[in-house]
Design a protein around this motif. Structure first.
Motif, PDB file in Angstrom:
ATOM      1  N   VAL A 198       0.840  -1.203   0.000  1.00  0.00           N
ATOM      2  CA  VAL A 198       0.000   0.000   0.000  1.00  0.00           C
ATOM      3  C   VAL A 198       0.872   1.248   0.000  1.00  0.00           C
ATOM      4  O   VAL A 198       0.586   2.219  -0.716  1.00  0.00           O
ATOM      5  N   SER A 199       1.952   1.231   0.779  1.00  0.00           N
ATOM      6  CA  SER A 199       2.858   2.385   0.785  1.00  0.00           C
ATOM      7  C   SER A 199       3.463   2.614  -0.595  1.00  0.00           C
ATOM      8  O   SER A 199       3.560   3.753  -1.070  1.00  0.00           O
ATOM      9  N   GLN A 200       3.878   1.545  -1.261  1.00  0.00           N
ATOM     10  CA  GLN A 200       4.440   1.671  -2.601  1.00  0.00           C
ATOM     11  C   GLN A 200       3.444   2.306  -3.563  1.00  0.00           C
ATOM     12  O   GLN A 200       3.770   3.226  -4.328  1.00  0.00           O
ATOM     13  N   ILE A 201       2.225   1.829  -3.535  1.00  0.00           N
ATOM     14  CA  ILE A 201       1.212   2.333  -4.467  1.00  0.00           C
ATOM     15  C   ILE A 201       0.882   3.798  -4.189  1.00  0.00           C
ATOM     16  O   ILE A 201       0.644   4.580  -5.108  1.00  0.00           O
ATOM     17  N   LEU A 202       0.912   4.184  -2.900  1.00  0.00           N
ATOM     18  CA  LEU A 202       0.620   5.564  -2.525  1.00  0.00           C
ATOM     19  C   LEU A 202       1.860   6.451  -2.552  1.00  0.00           C
ATOM     20  O   LEU A 202       1.798   7.625  -2.200  1.00  0.00           O
ATOM     21  N   ARG A 203       2.998   5.873  -2.976  1.00  0.00           N
ATOM     22  CA  ARG A 203       4.271   6.594  -3.065  1.00  0.00           C
ATOM     23  C   ARG A 203       4.723   7.128  -1.705  1.00  0.00           C
ATOM     24  O   ARG A 203       5.323   8.205  -1.600  1.00  0.00           O
ATOM     25  N   ALA A 204       4.443   6.352  -0.675  1.00  0.00           N
ATOM     26  CA  ALA A 204       4.962   6.622   0.660  1.00  0.00           C
ATOM     27  C   ALA A 204       6.149   5.698   0.919  1.00  0.00           C
ATOM     28  O   ALA A 204       6.412   4.766   0.140  1.00  0.00           O
ATOM     29  N   ARG A 205       6.873   5.933   2.014  1.00  0.00           N
ATOM     30  CA  ARG A 205       8.028   5.115   2.369  1.00  0.00           C
ATOM     31  C   ARG A 205       7.689   4.255   3.583  1.00  0.00           C
ATOM     32  O   ARG A 205       7.069   4.744   4.540  1.00  0.00           O
TER      33      ARG A 205
END
Length: 249
Positions: A198-205
């Motif tokens: 989910v972090s990857q898809i939302l461009r979070a780390r």
């Protein structure tokens, strides 16, 4: 903005970093390692505290157990402005080198769960962010902890792991478990894959540090198998990693 439906708060907290335990009961303890800790909000399985590091706000918020509630937390936290996540949890060791009391820094996760399949096809890897992972490794070294970095298994069923022979699908569970061990998987837990995907898809780390409770494979092999319920090594590693990330900004 309106309060988010599940976590129960809006973007007024100002935190860009969040530490994510699974257990709501651990949030206050983790927040005590920050400056000026204070309760923020509680709704469903999501209990949130705030504190400071280097003059910046850091959130501690529980995700509950498993992938679905973790995915919801990351989705809604991102909407409120959080962009950096570190899961602090517990795990069971799988590789014989991993013992109770160690910490495992997850570089990626085997997606043996269901939540992330509703985000992206199974061929896409669940990988931790490199900057956060490097900061966790640096923190573990600075704290002189016994640490491992590598792949973990992320599952949905706790009892499927611990009592697979009782399950109608036990043949598959046992075969895959042996495959993961042969491939060098370090430990097993339940939330990392959802956090990473989910972090990857939302461009979070996102990163993940796990306290090892015990290792059932060491017990099977007749090796020393200490049990540890001390969560402080992982907590201290996560807090120090955030300090490192802030210094590098």
């Amino acid at each position: 903005m309106e309060k988010q439906y599940h976590i129960g708060f809006d973007d007024s907290h100002g935190a860009k970093y969040a530490i994510l335990p699974g257990d709501p009961g651990r949030t206050e303890k983790i927040a005590s390692f920050l400056e000026n800790p204070r309760f923020h909000c509680q709704n469903r399985e999501y209990t949130a505290w705030l504190g400071e590091l280097k003059g910046k706000t850091v959130m501690v918020i529980s995700t509950g157990m498993g992938g679905p509630s973790t995915a919801i937390a990351v989705e809604e936290l991102c909407k409120t402005g959080v962009q950096n996540f570190i899961r602090v949890g517990t795990c069971g060791g799988m590789d014989l080198s991993v013992t109770g009391g160690d910490i495992v820094i997850a570089t990626s996760a085997i997606r043996q769960e269901g939540t992330t399949r509703e985000y992206v096809p199974i061929e896409f890897p669940a990988a931790a962010n490199l900057d956060i992972t490097n900061a966790l490794v640096q923190a573990a070294k600075k704290l002189s902890l016994k640490w491992h970095a590598g792949i973990v298994q992320c599952k949905d069923s706790f009892y499927g792991q611990h009592d697979p022979q009782r399950m109608p699908a036990g043949f598959e569970l046992k075969d895959k478990w042996e495959a993961w061990i042969k491939a060098g998987c370090l430990a097993s837990e339940m939330e990392s894959a959802s956090l990473f995907i989910v972090s990857q898809i939302l461009r979070a780390r996102a990163g993940c540090v796990l306290n090892v409770v015990w290792n059932q494979e060491r017990e099977k092999a007749g090796l020393d198998n200490p049990r540890s319920h001390d969560t402080e090594p992982g907590i201290k590693t996560a807090v120090e990693a955030i300090r490192i990330l802030m210094e590098n900004e």
